[in-house]
Design an enzyme around this catalytic site. Structure first.
Site, PDB file in Angstrom:
ATOM      1  N   LYS A 186     -12.051  -3.947  10.577  1.00 49.50           N
ATOM      2  CA  LYS A 186     -10.963  -3.591  11.495  1.00 49.50           C
ATOM      3  C   LYS A 186     -11.095  -4.344  12.813  1.00 49.50           C
ATOM      4  O   LYS A 186     -10.103  -4.834  13.360  1.00 49.50           O
ATOM      5  CB  LYS A 186     -10.937  -2.075  11.725  1.00 49.50           C
ATOM      6  CG  LYS A 186     -10.435  -1.268  10.524  1.00 49.50           C
ATOM      7  CD  LYS A 186      -9.013  -1.653  10.132  1.00 49.50           C
ATOM      8  CE  LYS A 186      -8.469  -0.845   8.978  1.00 49.50           C
ATOM      9  NZ  LYS A 186      -7.174  -1.363   8.466  1.00 49.50           N
ATOM     10  N   GLY A 237       0.841  -1.200   0.000  1.00 51.39           N
ATOM     11  CA  GLY A 237       0.000   0.000   0.000  1.00 51.39           C
ATOM     12  C   GLY A 237       0.876   1.249   0.000  1.00 51.39           C
ATOM     13  O   GLY A 237       0.522   2.280   0.572  1.00 51.39           O
ATOM     14  N   ASP A 296       2.678  -1.880  -4.219  1.00 49.46           N
ATOM     15  CA  ASP A 296       1.311  -1.374  -4.362  1.00 49.46           C
ATOM     16  C   ASP A 296       0.702  -1.990  -5.618  1.00 49.46           C
ATOM     17  O   ASP A 296       1.412  -2.491  -6.488  1.00 49.46           O
ATOM     18  CB  ASP A 296       1.294   0.157  -4.446  1.00 49.46           C
ATOM     19  CG  ASP A 296      -0.049   0.735  -3.983  1.00 49.46           C
ATOM     20  OD1 ASP A 296      -0.089   1.408  -2.942  1.00 49.46           O
ATOM     21  OD2 ASP A 296      -1.073   0.502  -4.673  1.00 49.46           O
ATOM     22  N   ILE A 297      -0.617  -1.884  -5.718  1.00 53.85           N
ATOM     23  CA  ILE A 297      -1.302  -2.493  -6.855  1.00 53.85           C
ATOM     24  C   ILE A 297      -1.135  -1.693  -8.146  1.00 53.85           C
ATOM     25  O   ILE A 297      -1.289  -2.213  -9.242  1.00 53.85           O
ATOM     26  CB  ILE A 297      -2.797  -2.704  -6.521  1.00 53.85           C
ATOM     27  CG1 ILE A 297      -3.486  -3.605  -7.542  1.00 53.85           C
ATOM     28  CG2 ILE A 297      -3.549  -1.390  -6.418  1.00 53.85           C
ATOM     29  CD1 ILE A 297      -4.275  -4.692  -6.909  1.00 53.85           C
ATOM     30  N   ASP A 326      -0.260  -7.382  -5.580  1.00 53.12           N
ATOM     31  CA  ASP A 326      -1.652  -7.475  -5.153  1.00 53.12           C
ATOM     32  C   ASP A 326      -1.664  -8.315  -3.878  1.00 53.12           C
ATOM     33  O   ASP A 326      -1.281  -9.487  -3.894  1.00 53.12           O
ATOM     34  CB  ASP A 326      -2.475  -8.154  -6.267  1.00 53.12           C
ATOM     35  CG  ASP A 326      -3.943  -8.317  -5.880  1.00 53.12           C
ATOM     36  OD1 ASP A 326      -4.302  -7.990  -4.726  1.00 53.12           O
ATOM     37  OD2 ASP A 326      -4.715  -8.776  -6.737  1.00 53.12           O
ATOM     38  N   TYR A 385     -16.032  -1.169   6.908  1.00 50.12           N
ATOM     39  CA  TYR A 385     -14.618  -0.900   7.206  1.00 50.12           C
ATOM     40  C   TYR A 385     -14.341  -1.161   8.689  1.00 50.12           C
ATOM     41  O   TYR A 385     -13.385  -1.857   9.042  1.00 50.12           O
ATOM     42  CB  TYR A 385     -14.321   0.555   6.837  1.00 50.12           C
ATOM     43  CG  TYR A 385     -12.966   1.064   7.226  1.00 50.12           C
ATOM     44  CD1 TYR A 385     -11.808   0.593   6.618  1.00 50.12           C
ATOM     45  CD2 TYR A 385     -12.828   2.068   8.186  1.00 50.12           C
ATOM     46  CE1 TYR A 385     -10.564   1.090   6.963  1.00 50.12           C
ATOM     47  CE2 TYR A 385     -11.600   2.578   8.532  1.00 50.12           C
ATOM     48  CZ  TYR A 385     -10.467   2.084   7.928  1.00 50.12           C
ATOM     49  OH  TYR A 385      -9.236   2.590   8.262  1.00 50.12           O
TER      50      TYR A 385
END
Ligand code: SER
Length: 327
Positions: free
Chosen positions: A148, A8, A34-35, A50, A144
């Site tokens: 988490k 990321g 990162d993607i 990924d 989200y």
């Protein structure tokens, strides 16, 4: 010597964490993953990656003898509500892939330390909202936040059952200027600076009294690095630590911006037009009690509202685009 992978790396935290890690450990020891096809920031070697592709991820970690992973890839609260199943899959399967790889590495005698971010979104409407304790009611309502909370329990599970050295903080809303915001409910507190520096009024998607826990990026990065550098014995909590920065609401933030803004930009002001993000914000704490993080690994925030606003006004680069997140 550490070999570090940041997953990321093109995101809000990743873009600054890679630079800090490269400064600390040498750019040659940091891989930015990162993607996206290309690195947006370029502080370290870039690897397109990924996190849902476990085979490639395993190969990379093995072949590079990675010793630390910072796994930051996720869909945030506002964008998550637009694609709940995608958010769940990315947020949960991504974390599970990393935890499984760390478990397998450990069982092969190669320790892999993992950082994974939780969030104030893991709390919910029945959580005490002021000075929210480390251990309390957690009944998140956003996908989200649910991911988490589940992630926190998985981290604790992989530590207790397999000994995986996984560490986590519950980030407040992070304020920063390097990268554009990425679909969070707290992102109004970044977008507002772009309007201010264009001398325009800002239409806020949260109401004036919506107090939320926030943190300035340098404090967020320092918390991350300090937690990861602490001796394992000190990390008693293996779900996720509350860390506090500074709490404020849109009215207070706009007032401080106005106070510090040059007279030439005095046309700046704030209007309120709440949208679906208001309900998310209303289910989150207003401030956090981070005394457990202070006790265990010495955490203490340094940057307050006045300093943060001054630094943002000095550093935000204004362009013609709207920087508000798209939801
Ligand atoms: N800043 C995040 C969000 O608003 C909270 O973790 O989604």
């Amino acid at each position: 010597m550490e070999k570090i992978l940041v997953i990321g790396a093109n995101g809000q935290i990743g873009s600054e964490l890679v630079e800090a890690l490269a400064a600390q450990h040498g750019a040659q020891n940091v891989i930015a993953g990162d993607i996206g096809a290309v690195s947006l920031y370029g502080a370290a070697r870039y690897q397109r990656l990924d996190v849902l592709d476990k085979k490639t991820l395993t190969h990379l970690i093995e072949s590079e003898a990675v010793t630390q992973v910072y796994h930051l890839a996720a869909l945030l609260s506002a964008t998550g509500e637009q694609a709940p199943l995608k958010a769940w899959t990315l947020n949960m399967d991504g974390l599970l892939n990393i935890l499984e790889i760390a478990k397998d590495r450990l069982q092969a005698g190669k320790a892999l330390r993992v950082f994974w971010p939780s969030s104030i979104a893991a709390f919910g409407p029945n959580t005490p909202r002021v000075s929210t304790p480390q251990t309390t009611v957690m009944d998140p309502t956003s996908i989200y936040g649910i991911s988490k909370l589940a992630g926190e329990r998985l981290c604790n599970y992989y530590f207790s059952k397999y000994g995986v050295d996984v560490r986590s903080v519950r980030y407040p809303g992070i304020i920063s200027f390097k990268s554009p915001p990425g679909g969070g409910t707290t992102d109004y507190a970044i977008a507002i600076f772009h309007s201010a520096l264009r001398g325009e009024r800002y239409e806020c998607f949260l109401g004036p009294e919506t107090t939320l826990p926030m943190i300035y990026m340098p404090d967020a990065i320092r918390a991350t690095l300090e937690l990861m550098a602490a001796p394992a014995a000190k990390i008693v909590n293996r779900s996720s630590y509350n860390i506090a920065g500074v709490s404020f609401n849109p009215r207070e933030l706009a007032k401080e911006i106005t106070r510090q803004l040059p007279a030439s930009l005095a046309a700046f002001g704030i209007d309120y037009n709440s949208d679906s993000r208001q309900a998310i914000a209303d289910s989150w704490p207003q401030s956090l009690d981070d005394s457990v993080a202070s006790r265990d690994w010495g955490w203490k925030a340094r940057v307050g509202l006045v300093e943060m606003v001054g630094d943002m006004l000095a550093n935000v680069t204004v362009d013609s685009e709207q920087h508000e997140c798209v939801v």
